[in-house]
Design an enzyme around this catalytic site. Structure first.
Site, PDB file in Angstrom:
ATOM      1  N   HIS A 106      40.111  35.096  39.833  1.00 30.15           N
ATOM      2  CA  HIS A 106      41.148  35.943  39.241  1.00 30.15           C
ATOM      3  C   HIS A 106      40.478  37.160  38.633  1.00 30.15           C
ATOM      4  CE1 HIS A 106      44.611  37.161  36.845  1.00 30.15           C
ATOM      5  NE2 HIS A 106      45.321  36.373  37.616  1.00 30.15           N
ATOM      6  N   ASP A 165      47.969  29.758  41.882  1.00 27.59           N
ATOM      7  CA  ASP A 165      48.409  29.472  43.255  1.00 27.59           C
ATOM      8  C   ASP A 165      47.803  28.204  43.824  1.00 27.59           C
ATOM      9  OD1 ASP A 165      48.171  32.858  43.287  1.00 27.59           O
ATOM     10  OD2 ASP A 165      50.032  31.851  43.834  1.00 27.59           O
TER      11      ASP A 165
HETATM   12  C1  SDX Z   1      47.540  36.125  41.680  1.00 24.37           C
HETATM   13  O1  SDX Z   1      46.549  39.945  38.710  1.00 24.37           O
HETATM   14  C2  SDX Z   1      47.258  38.908  38.477  1.00 24.37           C
HETATM   15  O2  SDX Z   1      47.581  38.600  37.353  1.00 24.37           O
HETATM   16  C3  SDX Z   1      47.672  38.117  39.710  1.00 24.37           C
HETATM   17  C4  SDX Z   1      48.428  36.822  39.461  1.00 24.37           C
HETATM   18  C5  SDX Z   1      49.778  37.074  38.824  1.00 24.37           C
HETATM   19  O3  SDX Z   1      50.306  36.150  38.188  1.00 24.37           O
HETATM   20  O4  SDX Z   1      50.333  38.181  39.050  1.00 24.37           O
HETATM   21  O5  SDX Z   1      47.669  35.964  38.621  1.00 24.37           O
HETATM   22  C6  SDX Z   1      48.704  36.094  40.768  1.00 24.37           C
HETATM   23  O6  SDX Z   1      47.462  37.016  42.482  1.00 24.37           O
HETATM   24  C7  SDX Z   1      46.426  35.113  41.490  1.00 24.37           C
HETATM   25  C8  SDX Z   1      45.228  35.376  42.447  1.00 24.37           C
HETATM   26  C9  SDX Z   1      45.632  34.810  43.813  1.00 24.37           C
HETATM   27  N1  SDX Z   1      44.622  35.235  44.845  1.00 24.37           N
HETATM   28  C10 SDX Z   1      43.826  34.325  45.413  1.00 24.37           C
HETATM   29  O7  SDX Z   1      43.736  33.131  45.068  1.00 24.37           O
HETATM   30  C11 SDX Z   1      43.002  34.905  46.560  1.00 24.37           C
HETATM   31  C12 SDX Z   1      41.533  34.458  46.411  1.00 24.37           C
HETATM   32  N2  SDX Z   1      40.988  35.167  45.219  1.00 24.37           N
HETATM   33  C13 SDX Z   1      40.215  36.371  45.487  1.00 24.37           C
HETATM   34  O8  SDX Z   1      40.727  37.167  46.527  1.00 24.37           O
HETATM   35  C14 SDX Z   1      39.832  37.079  44.196  1.00 24.37           C
HETATM   36  O9  SDX Z   1      39.345  36.143  43.331  1.00 24.37           O
HETATM   37  C15 SDX Z   1      40.840  37.948  43.471  1.00 24.37           C
HETATM   38  C16 SDX Z   1      41.404  38.997  44.347  1.00 24.37           C
HETATM   39  C17 SDX Z   1      41.942  37.099  42.899  1.00 24.37           C
HETATM   40  C18 SDX Z   1      40.115  38.624  42.307  1.00 24.37           C
HETATM   41  O10 SDX Z   1      39.074  39.341  42.860  1.00 24.37           O
HETATM   42  P1  SDX Z   1      38.156  40.293  41.951  1.00 24.37           P
HETATM   43  O11 SDX Z   1      38.383  40.067  40.512  1.00 24.37           O
HETATM   44  O12 SDX Z   1      38.338  41.679  42.472  1.00 24.37           O
HETATM   45  O13 SDX Z   1      36.751  39.739  42.206  1.00 24.37           O
HETATM   46  P2  SDX Z   1      35.729  40.366  43.196  1.00 24.37           P
HETATM   47  O14 SDX Z   1      36.403  40.584  44.505  1.00 24.37           O
HETATM   48  O15 SDX Z   1      35.072  41.532  42.524  1.00 24.37           O
HETATM   49  O16 SDX Z   1      34.686  39.166  43.358  1.00 24.37           O
HETATM   50  C19 SDX Z   1      33.669  38.934  42.388  1.00 24.37           C
HETATM   51  C20 SDX Z   1      32.716  37.989  43.100  1.00 24.37           C
HETATM   52  C21 SDX Z   1      32.336  38.475  44.491  1.00 24.37           C
HETATM   53  O17 SDX Z   1      31.052  37.930  44.793  1.00 24.37           O
HETATM   54  P3  SDX Z   1      29.729  38.881  44.501  1.00 24.37           P
HETATM   55  O18 SDX Z   1      29.979  40.175  45.274  1.00 24.37           O
HETATM   56  O19 SDX Z   1      29.695  39.075  43.008  1.00 24.37           O
HETATM   57  O20 SDX Z   1      28.571  38.088  45.033  1.00 24.37           O
HETATM   58  O21 SDX Z   1      33.348  36.720  43.306  1.00 24.37           O
HETATM   59  C22 SDX Z   1      33.480  36.477  44.704  1.00 24.37           C
HETATM   60  C23 SDX Z   1      33.326  37.813  45.401  1.00 24.37           C
HETATM   61  O22 SDX Z   1      32.840  37.628  46.709  1.00 24.37           O
HETATM   62  N3  SDX Z   1      34.824  35.915  44.865  1.00 24.37           N
HETATM   63  C24 SDX Z   1      35.096  34.859  45.630  1.00 24.37           C
HETATM   64  C25 SDX Z   1      36.463  34.618  45.445  1.00 24.37           C
HETATM   65  N4  SDX Z   1      36.978  35.529  44.590  1.00 24.37           N
HETATM   66  C26 SDX Z   1      35.956  36.341  44.241  1.00 24.37           C
HETATM   67  N5  SDX Z   1      34.307  34.098  46.445  1.00 24.37           N
HETATM   68  C27 SDX Z   1      34.929  33.067  47.069  1.00 24.37           C
HETATM   69  N6  SDX Z   1      36.252  32.758  46.921  1.00 24.37           N
HETATM   70  C28 SDX Z   1      37.040  33.524  46.125  1.00 24.37           C
HETATM   71  N7  SDX Z   1      38.345  33.210  45.976  1.00 24.37           N
END
Ligand code: SDX
Length: 433
Positions: free
Chosen positions: A310, A368
């Site tokens: 998140h 989710d």
């Molecule tokens: C919702 O914003 C809100 O409040 C949203 C929500 C709401 O109520 O409105 O809470 C609802 O959208 C919840 C989130 C649902 N999405 C997912 O479950 C999809 C999977 N999650 C990812 O896509 C991700 O975690 C996000 C989009 C939710 C957040 O991404 P960020 O904060 O932009 O994090 P990032 O992309 O900068 O990642 C940081 C690191 C990276 O690795 P490094 O480059 O540091 O090595 O964490 C890794 C990413 O690769 N990473 C993940 C990951 N999420 C981040 N690696 C594996 N699996 C994941 N899910």
């Protein structure tokens, strides 16, 4: 503007020139630096593509403490609301700022109950879609078309019209979502019933058929109500920010909410519940979990653990904890506590939380992760997971929309850019290229 006081000044130095920027102290969360005059003073923009360090507005509705894993609606913790309140009471709280009295709640519930039907002619919109259209596509279309029917609640400058539009959207969203589902499975639409509460009415509209009576199980309607409550609002997430930006142009409320629905559809946002269940089913059995954890860590593999991580929560999503309790209750009721998908989910959560890659990056289960399991157990197809998220989030979108329109500083949102394209050059005739 919320009652934020100027606590101190930030000084920015560029090429030996100093610029003083006012800072404001919130009632909770980080202080903010006001950069509104920066471009006029210094001729520079700030740069923050994902808005990771940017407050787009001030608000008094919802507060998230990502480190503590805390979510407050008008100051009330989400776990207390999920345990003691119900969705329409939380709607009242988000819309009006305080928990209602008995009379206020009764009047509000009566109003919502009596706005649940949609204009009969709107039924024709559904028939323009293919039966296999994703229900989110149908909802974007039908909600946007509400502005073609409810002209007496589109004047955003009239407080009463704003309130009527708010009530209509909260009341009609479950009806529209249920109709999208019925249309997708080729069953007749089921009209709302005023003798059922909000969540029970939605389940009845989804699962009742003319051939026999459908009695809503109170445990399932309680779980449904809790799902709506847990999705109600969440600060300035992508879809809420979309609603605010759309509204800043003066667009009507129905168009703004349709824009929010479209944004929520994305798998990185509200579409994650469907994507999460698809992932759990692709994993299939607990012995395949290590393979998928390795893929999630592989930078050359775009695969991510859906339902994990998140932007704000760097601790457990408090909604996931409550959702997990509901998942256990529903599966226990339905006698499918050994649901293979739930077994994979529980083992995946355990292994991910034991893995430094996920723990170091604070990648914990979010809202989710468990909602899809509950909805699948209730016999909803995966395509209905995000529409149900949209039903719950409508009150959040509307509350933020109302707050923005009530802000005298409200102006059209118009971000700038860091331009990296071609500088000025002359046109070249095709024979000279
Ligand atoms: C919702 O914003 C809100 O409040 C949203 C929500 C709401 O109520 O409105 O809470 C609802 O959208 C919840 C989130 C649902 N999405 C997912 O479950 C999809 C999977 N999650 C990812 O896509 C991700 O975690 C996000 C989009 C939710 C957040 O991404 P960020 O904060 O932009 O994090 P990032 O992309 O900068 O990642 C940081 C690191 C990276 O690795 P490094 O480059 O540091 O090595 O964490 C890794 C990413 O690769 N990473 C993940 C990951 N999420 C981040 N690696 C594996 N699996 C994941 N899910």
């Amino acid at each position: 503007m919320a009652d934020s006081s100027t606590s101190k000044t930030a000084t920015l130095s560029i090429d030996g020139q100093s610029y003083d920027l006012p800072m404001y102290t919130p009632t909770a969360g980080p202080e903010v630096v006001d950069i509104r005059k920066l471009y006029a003073q210094a001729g520079v923009f700030t740069y923050d593509p994902g808005y990771t360090s940017t407050a787009s507005c001030d608000s008094t509705i919802t507060f998230i403490d990502g480190d503590k894993g805390e979510l407050l609606h008008r100051g009330y913790p989400i776990d207390q609301l999920a345990g003691n309140s119900h969705y329409l009471e939380v709607c009242y709280l988000l819309l009006y700022g305080e928990l209602p009295t008995t009379k206020q709640l009764e009047n509000f519930e009566n109003t919502i109950t009596r706005h649940t039907m949609i204009h009969e002619q709107m039924h024709n919109f559904f028939r323009g879609f293919r039966r296999d259209a994703h229900p989110m596509a149908t909802m974007v279309g039908v909600v946007g078309a509400m502005s073609a029917f409810y002209h007496d609640s589109t004047n955003i400058h009239d407080a009463r019209e704003r309130e009527i539009a708010s009530h209509r959207l909260i009341a009609k969203m479950p009806t529209i979502a249920a109709m999208a589902y019925k249309y997708s499975v080729g069953q007749p639409f089921v009209y709302p019933r005023n003798d059922l509460d909000y969540a029970a009415n939605f389940l009845h509209m989804c699962f009742a058929v003319p051939a026999e009576e459908y009695v809503v199980d109170p445990i399932l309607s309680r779980a449904m109500d809790r799902i709506f409550t847990l999705h109600a609002d969440h600060e300035q997430n992508a879809s809420t920010s979309t609603v605010r930006l759309a509204s800043s142009s003066g667009a009507n409320p129905f168009a703004c909410i349709a824009a929010g629905i479209a944004c929520l559809w994305g798998p990185a946002h509200g579409g994650a519940n469907q994507a999460c269940l698809q992932m759990l089913q692709e994993i299939g059995t607990p012995d395949r979990i290590p393979e998928f954890l390795a893929r999630a860590k592989d930078k050359d593999d775009p695969f991510r653990l859906m339902g994990f991580g998140h932007r704000v929560y760097k601790n457990f999503d408090p909604r996931a904890k409550v959702m997990k309790q509901s998942a256990d209750e529903v599966l226990d009721l339905l006698g499918i506590e050994d649901n293979p998908t739930l077994q994979v989910a529980k083992e995946l959560e355990k292994q991910a939380l034991d893995d430094d890659y996920f723990v170091d990056r604070k990648l914990f289960p979010n809202v989710d992760f468990y909602s899809g399991i509950i909805l699948e157990a209730m016999q909803f197809p995966m395509s209905m997971f995000t529409p149900i998220f949209a039903v719950g989030r409508t009150v959040g979108w509307i509350s933020q929309w109302k707050e923005m329109l009530g802000d005298p500083q409200n102006k059209i949102g118009r971000p700038r850019q860091l331009y990296l394209g071609s500088t000025k050059r002359d046109y070249v005739d095709i024979e000279n290229r």
